[in-house]
Design a protein around this motif. Structure first.
Motif, PDB file in Angstrom:
ATOM      1  N   ARG A 194       0.856  -1.131   0.456  1.00  0.00           N
ATOM      2  CA  ARG A 194      -0.285   0.043  -0.203  1.00  0.00           C
ATOM      3  C   ARG A 194       1.084   1.190   0.148  1.00  0.00           C
ATOM      4  N   VAL A 195       0.813   2.051  -0.500  1.00  0.00           N
ATOM      5  CA  VAL A 195       1.157   3.440  -0.773  1.00  0.00           C
ATOM      6  C   VAL A 195       0.889   4.293  -0.699  1.00  0.00           C
ATOM      7  N   GLU A 196       1.131   5.524  -0.570  1.00  0.00           N
ATOM      8  CA  GLU A 196       0.539   6.974  -0.400  1.00  0.00           C
ATOM      9  C   GLU A 196       1.635   7.667  -1.111  1.00  0.00           C
ATOM     10  N   LEU A 197       0.243   8.500  -2.438  1.00  0.00           N
ATOM     11  CA  LEU A 197       1.429   9.015  -3.133  1.00  0.00           C
ATOM     12  C   LEU A 197       0.960  10.956  -3.306  1.00  0.00           C
ATOM     13  N   ALA A 198       2.210  11.528  -2.837  1.00  0.00           N
ATOM     14  CA  ALA A 198       1.958  12.587  -3.038  1.00  0.00           C
ATOM     15  C   ALA A 198       1.491  13.505  -4.667  1.00  0.00           C
ATOM     16  N   ASP A 199       1.991  12.932  -5.262  1.00  0.00           N
ATOM     17  CA  ASP A 199       1.921  12.600  -7.076  1.00  0.00           C
ATOM     18  C   ASP A 199       2.166  11.679  -7.926  1.00  0.00           C
ATOM     19  N   ALA A 200       1.741  11.677  -8.948  1.00  0.00           N
ATOM     20  CA  ALA A 200       1.229  10.701  -9.444  1.00  0.00           C
ATOM     21  C   ALA A 200       2.957   9.367  -9.380  1.00  0.00           C
ATOM     22  N   THR A 201       4.065  10.580  -9.448  1.00  0.00           N
ATOM     23  CA  THR A 201       5.010  10.316  -9.031  1.00  0.00           C
ATOM     24  C   THR A 201       6.445   9.724  -7.808  1.00  0.00           C
ATOM     25  N   THR A 202       5.454  10.388  -7.214  1.00  0.00           N
ATOM     26  CA  THR A 202       6.144  10.803  -5.463  1.00  0.00           C
ATOM     27  C   THR A 202       5.365  10.273  -3.913  1.00  0.00           C
TER      28      THR A 202
END
Length: 328
Positions: free
Chosen positions: A213-221
């Motif tokens: 599970r990955v929380e994204l700040a933007d599409a690639t960060t």
């Protein structure tokens, strides 16, 4: 403390382990999942009488169910009245994952197993005008894919092994010009999905039985402290997955003949079993799709050499599908 069974062997005095209804068969439900809400899917459409590998189901704008015949190199279309046809054949590639763009194009993740590489390609709805999005010479083995709200594309790289994590999750920009690593060092990255708001990315590791599970700040960060292993699977491996409008996640368990359902935090909340799994049939469940505007869940599987062919099964998910074209 574990319970102790004092069962005896025959009439003698030697304590004996015995199979019961919960432990017979090749893939018994793990103890931690036996209390989950459980339903058994119904057969919906027999695709082949032989055990050809089905993968990557996705609905198009006209309500057709698209899916892959991996070994045959074909993307197939099943109409709402259940008429089957071939959309496109891929030369020397095995299609495994599908996603439909807002303009109707079908994006295909395909593998060249002989060369351990693959490609992402796009075709028009009629199968014409093939465009290479991720070329084989890039060195990836694309397995599955999902669009974000901007029209960018996440794909999983199926390279590696449990002791050699070469794969990962990558992002193709909406203009299809840039590929960026998002989650590297995965062992045979397989399924990929996004939460309804696009802020959480999910991925499975086929070779290490993990759900990320990955929380994204933007599409690639990735946000600071934004990665976690939400779940460790037991037994044969997690394959492709889909999310619904409530943020629940559905993961196909390959070689287990079932789909595990998780809530938005990665906590198991249910499971869909395929008929015959207790006798070793229909175990090769690879993926599923939810019909837009409904909670109808369609699971693709094959029976290998078991004699029951390749079939699509039907059950109902907790919630409706994500909007088909949420990317703007």
């Amino acid at each position: 403390m574990a319970s102790v069974d004092h069962a005896q062997q025959g009439g003698g005095s030697v304590p004996a382990l015995r199979y019961d209804a919960q432990t017979r068969g090749a893939v018994p439900i793990p103890p931690s999942q036996r209390g989950l809400q459980t339903v058994v899917a119904e057969p919906w459409f027999k695709v082949f009488d032989t055990g050809l590998v089905l993968e990557g189901p996705a609905f198009d704008r006209d309500g057709n169910l698209l899916f892959c015949d991996v070994g045959g190199g074909r993307v197939l279309r099943l109409t709402p009245d259940r008429r089957l046809s071939t959309v496109v054949r891929l030369d020397q590639l095995g299609p495994g994952g599908l996603a439909v763009h807002r303009d109707g194009r079908i994006f295909i993740a395909a593998l060249d197993f002989a060369k351990s590489v693959g490609a992402d390609v796009a075709v028009q709805p009629d199968g014409s005008g093939m465009q290479v999005v991720v070329p084989p010479e890039a060195g990836y083995m694309p397995n599955d894919l999902v669009f974000d709200a901007r029209g960018g594309l996440y794909f999983t790289d199926f390279r590696g092994a449990s002791t050699d994590p070469k794969g990962g999750v990558y992002y193709v920009s909406p203009d299809l010009r840039t590929i960026t690593s998002v989650l590297p060092h995965l062992a045979m990255a397989n399924g990929v999905a996004l939460s309804p708001d696009g802020k959480e990315l999910w991925a499975t590791e086929f070779s290490r039985n993990l759900l990320h599970r990955v929380e994204l700040a933007d599409a690639t960060t990735v946000t600071p402290f934004g990665t976690a292993i939400a779940y460790h699977f037991t037994g044969p491996a997690p394959d492709s997955m889909r999310a619904d409008a409530d943020g629940n996640l559905y993961v196909a368990m390959y070689s287990q003949g079932r789909v595990l359902a998780f809530n938005r935090n990665g906590i198991p909340i249910g499971q869909v079993l395929l008929p015959g799994r207790e006798e070793g049939h229909n175990l090769r469940s690879t993926s599923m799709a939810i019909r837009p505007g409904s909670n109808d869940l369609y699971v693709v599987t094959n029976d290998g050499e078991g004699g029951q062919g390749a079939t699509i099964f039907h059950a109902e998910a907790f919630a409706q599908a994500l909007p088909l074209y949420s990317h703007r």
